[in-house]
Design a protein around this motif. Structure first.
Motif, PDB file in Angstrom:
ATOM      1  N   SER A  18       0.812  -1.219   0.000  1.00 34.70           N
ATOM      2  CA  SER A  18       0.000   0.000   0.000  1.00 34.70           C
ATOM      3  C   SER A  18       0.847   1.273   0.000  1.00 34.70           C
ATOM      4  O   SER A  18       1.849   1.389   0.699  1.00 34.70           O
ATOM      5  CB  SER A  18      -0.974  -0.030   1.196  1.00 34.70           C
ATOM      6  N   TYR A  19       0.420   2.192  -0.844  1.00 34.45           N
ATOM      7  CA  TYR A  19       1.051   3.497  -1.074  1.00 34.45           C
ATOM      8  C   TYR A  19       1.383   4.191   0.259  1.00 34.45           C
ATOM      9  O   TYR A  19       2.535   4.491   0.568  1.00 34.45           O
ATOM     10  CB  TYR A  19       0.001   4.298  -1.823  1.00 34.45           C
ATOM     11  N   PHE A  20       0.297   4.431   1.051  1.00 34.45           N
ATOM     12  CA  PHE A  20       0.503   5.244   2.249  1.00 34.45           C
ATOM     13  C   PHE A  20       1.099   4.447   3.405  1.00 34.45           C
ATOM     14  O   PHE A  20       1.764   5.024   4.267  1.00 34.45           O
ATOM     15  CB  PHE A  20      -0.812   5.928   2.640  1.00 34.45           C
ATOM     16  N   GLN A  57      -9.088   3.480   6.296  1.00 35.49           N
ATOM     17  CA  GLN A  57      -8.095   3.660   5.245  1.00 35.49           C
ATOM     18  C   GLN A  57      -6.768   3.145   5.776  1.00 35.49           C
ATOM     19  O   GLN A  57      -6.601   2.971   6.979  1.00 35.49           O
ATOM     20  CB  GLN A  57      -7.988   5.125   4.829  1.00 35.49           C
ATOM     21  N   MET A  58      -5.844   2.889   4.852  1.00 29.78           N
ATOM     22  CA  MET A  58      -4.530   2.393   5.275  1.00 29.78           C
ATOM     23  C   MET A  58      -3.507   3.487   5.155  1.00 29.78           C
ATOM     24  O   MET A  58      -3.544   4.202   4.148  1.00 29.78           O
ATOM     25  CB  MET A  58      -4.076   1.257   4.353  1.00 29.78           C
ATOM     26  N   ASP A  71      -4.000   9.047   8.788  1.00 29.96           N
ATOM     27  CA  ASP A  71      -3.533  10.115   7.900  1.00 29.96           C
ATOM     28  C   ASP A  71      -2.029  10.352   8.065  1.00 29.96           C
ATOM     29  O   ASP A  71      -1.580  10.976   9.035  1.00 29.96           O
ATOM     30  CB  ASP A  71      -4.289  11.441   8.107  1.00 29.96           C
ATOM     31  N   THR A  72      -1.291   9.876   7.057  1.00 33.84           N
ATOM     32  CA  THR A  72       0.176   9.926   7.161  1.00 33.84           C
ATOM     33  C   THR A  72       0.703  11.354   7.352  1.00 33.84           C
ATOM     34  O   THR A  72       1.634  11.566   8.129  1.00 33.84           O
ATOM     35  CB  THR A  72       0.826   9.317   5.904  1.00 33.84           C
ATOM     36  N   ARG A 154     -13.005  -3.144  -8.326  1.00 35.00           N
ATOM     37  CA  ARG A 154     -13.146  -2.103  -7.304  1.00 35.00           C
ATOM     38  C   ARG A 154     -12.104  -1.006  -7.507  1.00 35.00           C
ATOM     39  O   ARG A 154     -12.407   0.189  -7.484  1.00 35.00           O
ATOM     40  CB  ARG A 154     -12.973  -2.717  -5.911  1.00 35.00           C
ATOM     41  N   TYR A 159     -10.475   4.210  -8.731  1.00 31.54           N
ATOM     42  CA  TYR A 159      -9.257   5.008  -8.799  1.00 31.54           C
ATOM     43  C   TYR A 159      -8.645   5.252 -10.172  1.00 31.54           C
ATOM     44  O   TYR A 159      -7.726   6.044 -10.285  1.00 31.54           O
ATOM     45  CB  TYR A 159      -8.186   4.345  -7.920  1.00 31.54           C
ATOM     46  N   TYR A 304     -11.648  15.886   0.899  1.00 32.94           N
ATOM     47  CA  TYR A 304     -10.362  15.838   1.605  1.00 32.94           C
ATOM     48  C   TYR A 304      -9.342  16.779   0.940  1.00 32.94           C
ATOM     49  O   TYR A 304      -8.588  17.477   1.603  1.00 32.94           O
ATOM     50  CB  TYR A 304      -9.844  14.390   1.617  1.00 32.94           C
ATOM     51  N   LYS A 363     -12.466  10.492   3.689  1.00 29.37           N
ATOM     52  CA  LYS A 363     -11.469   9.713   2.960  1.00 29.37           C
ATOM     53  C   LYS A 363     -10.996  10.522   1.766  1.00 29.37           C
ATOM     54  O   LYS A 363     -11.701  11.413   1.293  1.00 29.37           O
ATOM     55  CB  LYS A 363     -12.088   8.410   2.460  1.00 29.37           C
ATOM     56  N   MET A 364      -9.823  10.154   1.256  1.00 27.47           N
ATOM     57  CA  MET A 364      -9.264  10.898   0.142  1.00 27.47           C
ATOM     58  C   MET A 364     -10.252  10.984  -1.029  1.00 27.47           C
ATOM     59  O   MET A 364     -10.508  12.051  -1.562  1.00 27.47           O
ATOM     60  CB  MET A 364      -7.970  10.227  -0.296  1.00 27.47           C
TER      61      MET A 364
HETATM   62  N1  GSH Z   1      -4.489  10.862   3.338  1.00 34.34           N
HETATM   63  C1  GSH Z   1      -4.409   9.485   3.761  1.00 34.34           C
HETATM   64  C2  GSH Z   1      -4.680   8.558   2.580  1.00 34.34           C
HETATM   65  C3  GSH Z   1      -4.732   7.083   2.930  1.00 34.34           C
HETATM   66  C4  GSH Z   1      -5.280   6.255   1.809  1.00 34.34           C
HETATM   67  O1  GSH Z   1      -6.042   6.744   0.953  1.00 34.34           O
HETATM   68  N2  GSH Z   1      -4.889   4.981   1.790  1.00 34.34           N
HETATM   69  C5  GSH Z   1      -5.425   4.052   0.786  1.00 34.34           C
HETATM   70  C6  GSH Z   1      -4.516   2.818   0.629  1.00 34.34           C
HETATM   71  S1  GSH Z   1      -2.828   3.185   0.275  1.00 34.34           S
HETATM   72  C7  GSH Z   1      -6.740   3.544   1.279  1.00 34.34           C
HETATM   73  O2  GSH Z   1      -6.825   3.015   2.367  1.00 34.34           O
HETATM   74  N3  GSH Z   1      -7.790   3.749   0.515  1.00 34.34           N
HETATM   75  C8  GSH Z   1      -9.108   3.383   0.964  1.00 34.34           C
HETATM   76  C9  GSH Z   1      -9.858   2.489   0.067  1.00 34.34           C
HETATM   77  O3  GSH Z   1      -9.319   2.039  -0.963  1.00 34.34           O
HETATM   78  O4  GSH Z   1     -10.999   2.231   0.425  1.00 34.34           O
HETATM   79  C10 GSH Z   1      -3.031   9.246   4.381  1.00 34.34           C
HETATM   80  O5  GSH Z   1      -2.124  10.065   4.189  1.00 34.34           O
HETATM   81  O6  GSH Z   1      -2.878   8.286   5.143  1.00 34.34           O
END
Ligand code: GSH
Length: 369
Positions: A18-20, A57-58, A71-72, A154, A159, A304, A363-364
């Motif tokens: 995961s990105y974040f 969110q992750m 939120d990172t 999904r 996305y 967001y 959420k974002m």
């Molecule tokens: N602004 C948040 C963004 C976190 C985020 O969007 N994480 C993604 C995964 S890398 C996520 O969980 N998305 C939610 C989803 O796909 O339902 C941060 O900085 O932590």
């Protein structure tokens, strides 16, 4: 008051592609904060996170005292305020402003491109959907193939194609990435990190799109190998960096070779944030945005990201007068000043995100909210 207990590892919940989550891991490693990465699988993760921080969110972080965070961006700022040694946010407020601007761009603009390369191409989609089917959906009693189809749909609906990418603009989106690689490769040919031979919050920001996406997914990884090998070195340099062991300082001011990055922010990212503001004002959940010669078609609006723009403005507003003048001159030079202030009033919800990093409102992109 210092209420951070570092005698036990911090728990970091998230997928290891995961990105974040990858961004947070880079931060913890660089800062030598001991952590344990844990997968909290769905649907349990969703329920737990909603209860603990308001949204799912992750990644999520659990502190030794039992508090949960999300939120990172705000988590890193919180950790930086609790651990004043070896700061990764530059002490020089002008540099800090620009480093945080790069972090924001890395978080919010490069997400779509990273998701495109992962989910559009079958190599990426096979790899990532299999990984996630086994990792985060491990306890869902369905066959792997079905989970893979579900995940791929999904992610695309949420996305990529569902966030403005079409057959017509795909090459523009990829061209934007190639330009980023060229600009970054020029920088990392000369020094290890963005602001000098010492990592900053800007590098941590860019570890989001690069560490678990561009430098992992088959299609962009091959492009980086061929076109921007110094970027690949930077990914490992950051992963291996321990800021307490680095004696180098940041370079003076804003290094000249960062200018092309800021010009892109002025040309594309800030105008995109402003188009998003217009969409939110009109309650248009999908909007078009001119990007190069084509349009992002029906990009998803984001409450967001209205808040992200507010954060950028607040940081400017908090500067001393002398620093404001310096930042204004530079932002004007890079074409960032006008789009930063284009919209007078931002359509924020009451007290939006004010409880971060312990509670989030939005959420974002709000997929499946
Ligand atoms: N602004 C948040 C963004 C976190 C985020 O969007 N994480 C993604 C995964 S890398 C996520 O969980 N998305 C939610 C989803 O796909 O339902 C941060 O900085 O932590």
């Amino acid at each position: 008051m210092n209420d951070l207990d570092l005698s036990k590892p911090i728990l970091l919940y998230g997928s290891n592609i995961s990105y974040f989550t990858g961004k947070m891991e880079n931060y913890f490693r660089v800062k030598e904060i001991s952590y344990e990465q844990k997968v909290l699988d769905y649907p349990r993760f969703e329920r737990t996170m909603k209860k603990k921080v308001g949204i799912h969110q992750m990644p999520a972080v659990e502190l030794p005292d039992g508090r949960w965070m999300t939120d990172t961006t705000k988590m890193i700022q919180w950790f930086e305020s609790k651990i004043p040694e070896n700061k990764i946010i530059p002490e020089d407020s002008v540099q800090a402003f620009f480093a945080l601007l790069l972090e924001d761009w890395a978080d919010e603009w490069w997400w779509r491109t990273a998701m495109h390369y992962r989910w559009h191409y079958s190599e990426g989609a096979h790899f990532a959907s299999r990984h996630l089917a086994e990792e985060v959906l491990g306890s869902v009693p369905l066959p792997i193939w079905m989970k893979k189809i579900f995940l791929t749909r999904r992610q695309r609906n949420g996305y990529t194609t569902g966030d403005g990418i079409t057959k017509e603009n795909l090459k523009t989106v990829e061209g934007d990435f190639l330009k980023l690689l060229e600009n970054l490769n020029n920088i990392f040919e000369k020094r290890k990190f963005l602001f000098g031979n010492r990592p900053s919050i800007a590098d941590i920001g860019f570890s989001g799109p690069f560490f678990r996406h561009f430098a992992l997914d088959p299609v962009p990884l091959e492009i980086i190998r061929q076109r921007a090998p110094y970027v690949l070195s930077w990914v490992s340099n950051l992963w291996n960096a321990r800021v307490s062991k680095i004696n180098n300082d940041f370079e003076e001011g804003i290094p000249k070779d960062l200018e092309p990055l800021f010009r892109e922010i002025g040309k594309v990212y800030l105008p995109y944030l402003s188009a998003n503001v217009d969409a939110v004002k009109q309650n248009k959940t999908k909007f078009d945005f001119k990007f190069g010669n084509v349009f992002l078609k029906k990009a998803r609006y984001s409450l967001y990201r209205v808040w992200c723009l507010k954060e950028l403005r607040d940081r400017y507003n908090k500067l001393e007068e002398k620093e404001k003048t310096q930042v204004e001159i530079l932002l004007k030079k890079f074409g960032c000043w006008e789009p930063l202030w284009r919209d007078k009033n931002l359509p924020l919800k009451d007290n939006q995100e004010e409880e971060l990093p312990f509670r989030a409102d939005r959420k974002m992109l709000g997929v499946n909210e």
